[in-house]
Design an enzyme around this catalytic site. Structure first.
Site, PDB file in Angstrom:
ATOM      1  N   HIS A  96      -1.437   0.255 -10.293  1.00 34.67           N
ATOM      2  CA  HIS A  96      -2.068  -0.542  -9.239  1.00 34.67           C
ATOM      3  C   HIS A  96      -2.799  -1.740  -9.840  1.00 34.67           C
ATOM      4  CE1 HIS A  96      -4.007  -0.331  -4.957  1.00 34.67           C
ATOM      5  NE2 HIS A  96      -3.712  -1.573  -5.321  1.00 34.67           N
TER       6      HIS A  96
ATOM      7  N   GLU B 183      -3.762   8.010  -5.730  1.00 33.57           N
ATOM      8  CA  GLU B 183      -3.916   7.417  -7.066  1.00 33.57           C
ATOM      9  C   GLU B 183      -5.386   7.451  -7.500  1.00 33.57           C
ATOM     10  OE1 GLU B 183      -4.228   2.687  -6.009  1.00 33.57           O
ATOM     11  OE2 GLU B 183      -2.216   3.557  -5.985  1.00 33.57           O
TER      12      GLU B 183
ATOM     13  N   ARG C  76       0.848  -1.182   0.000  1.00 35.93           N
ATOM     14  CA  ARG C  76       0.000   0.000   0.000  1.00 35.93           C
ATOM     15  C   ARG C  76       0.883   1.230   0.000  1.00 35.93           C
ATOM     16  NH1 ARG C  76      -5.037  -1.472  -1.330  1.00 35.93           N
ATOM     17  NH2 ARG C  76      -6.234  -0.230   0.149  1.00 35.93           N
TER      18      ARG C  76
END
Length: 319
Positions: A285, A267, A238
């Site tokens: 991601h 993000e 993370r």
């Protein structure tokens, strides 16, 4: 699932692919929060009857949302991370929480190792070198750094960290790890209790630990600088586990060699300083982004909801 289950009302925080959405729509009454322009008004209208939340790891469910749902019983998270869910209020109210571990573990590990290889060997720039004619016009691509036989550090030897380390063994790397305690399944891998000690060992520091208030910015200035101007940090956990400002400063000033990152604060609107750097590999991601894994994640979200409202044990409980 009982025939009446379609009447169970679920608040859906973000979109899912059709292969997940259609079965959810068949099993439950789904309220699409993400489509509402007036989200407060939407919650006020549907909230009194909502008994479950289907969310994604990066979206979570905060205290204000949870408190708007007086009948809420369960939150099913699509993803392994649940740090965006307010667990404190869930504990206060006895709300169950589930996530989707295991089904994404190996894909995430694969991408982490792939990012290490791509960044260390300069593969993005090398492809551009071929495509733009530089190979023909300028000759061989500049030399890059090897991977095999070097030192790896795994910060957080959970499911994903363990799978990363297993893959790195194939590169004959000297593997060390930092966790809350030595792990019985770690074999010959070295245990280090201090992240800074691990960083000093590592040519490649993999950040694979779960995010929590305790781990926020665990990779701060001291850890980053301990990796050093020849080292690389790879984050497949993370964003909050790394102090991004300290990371950017070190990358810009050459105090850290490079980074490979799949997660970012804010993000998808990442800090534009990242995009100005040629010593950072950026990814959107998508470490779990395979058809196979995403289908398994969606099924587990659904199966946890079905289990709860059928009175069965949760498959993958967090709370």
């Amino acid at each position: 699932m009982p025939a009446s289950s379609r009447a169970v009302e679920i608040l859906q925080i973000g979109p899912y692919p059709d292969w997940d959405q259609l079965p959810l729509d068949e099993a439950f009454t789904m309220h699409r929060y993400f489509e509402a322009e007036d989200k407060a008004g939407f919650l006020a209208a549907v909230g009194p009857d909502v008994r479950g939340i289907a969310t994604r790891g990066e979206l979570g469910a905060d205290r204000a949302m949870i408190e708007a749902l007086p009948k809420l019983e369960v939150i099913s998270v699509y993803g392994v991370g649940y740090d965006a869910v307010d667990l404190a209020v869930c504990r206060e109210r006895g709300i169950r929480v589930t996530n989707t571990p295991d089904v994404l573990t190996r894909d995430v590990a694969d991408l982490g190792v792939a990012m290490m290889l791509v960044q260390s060997r300069g593969m993005i720039g090398a492809e551009k070198w071929v495509r733009d004619g530089s190979w023909a016009a300028k000759g061989l691509y500049p030399l890059k750094n090897r991977v095999f036989g070097r030192n790896a550090g795994i910060l957080g030897l959970g499911r994903i960290g363990f799978e990363v380390a297993k893959r790195l063994e194939g590169f004959d790397m000297d593997i060390a790890y930092c966790s809350t305690a030595p792990k019985d399944n770690a074999g010959d891998w070295k245990f280090m209790s201090d992240p800074r000690e691990l960083a000093r060992h590592a040519d490649f520091l993999f950040v694979t630990l779960a995010a929590s208030a305790r781990t926020r910015h665990i990779v701060g200035r001291e850890v980053i600088e301990a990796v050093g101007p020849e080292g690389m940090i790879i984050n497949i956990s993370r964003a909050a586990n790394i102090d991004e400002e300290a990371l950017l400063d070190a990358l810009e000033q050459g105090r850290l060699g490079s980074a490979a990152l799949d997660v970012f604060e804010g993000e998808p609107k990442l800090n534009p300083r990242f995009l100005a750097l040629d010593n950072v590999l950026v990814q959107p991601h998508h470490a779990s982004g395979t058809f196979e894994t995403r289908k398994a994640m969606g099924k587990l979200v659904r199966d946890n909801l079905i289990a709860h409202f059928s009175g069965a044990d949760l498959l993958t409980p967090v709370l």
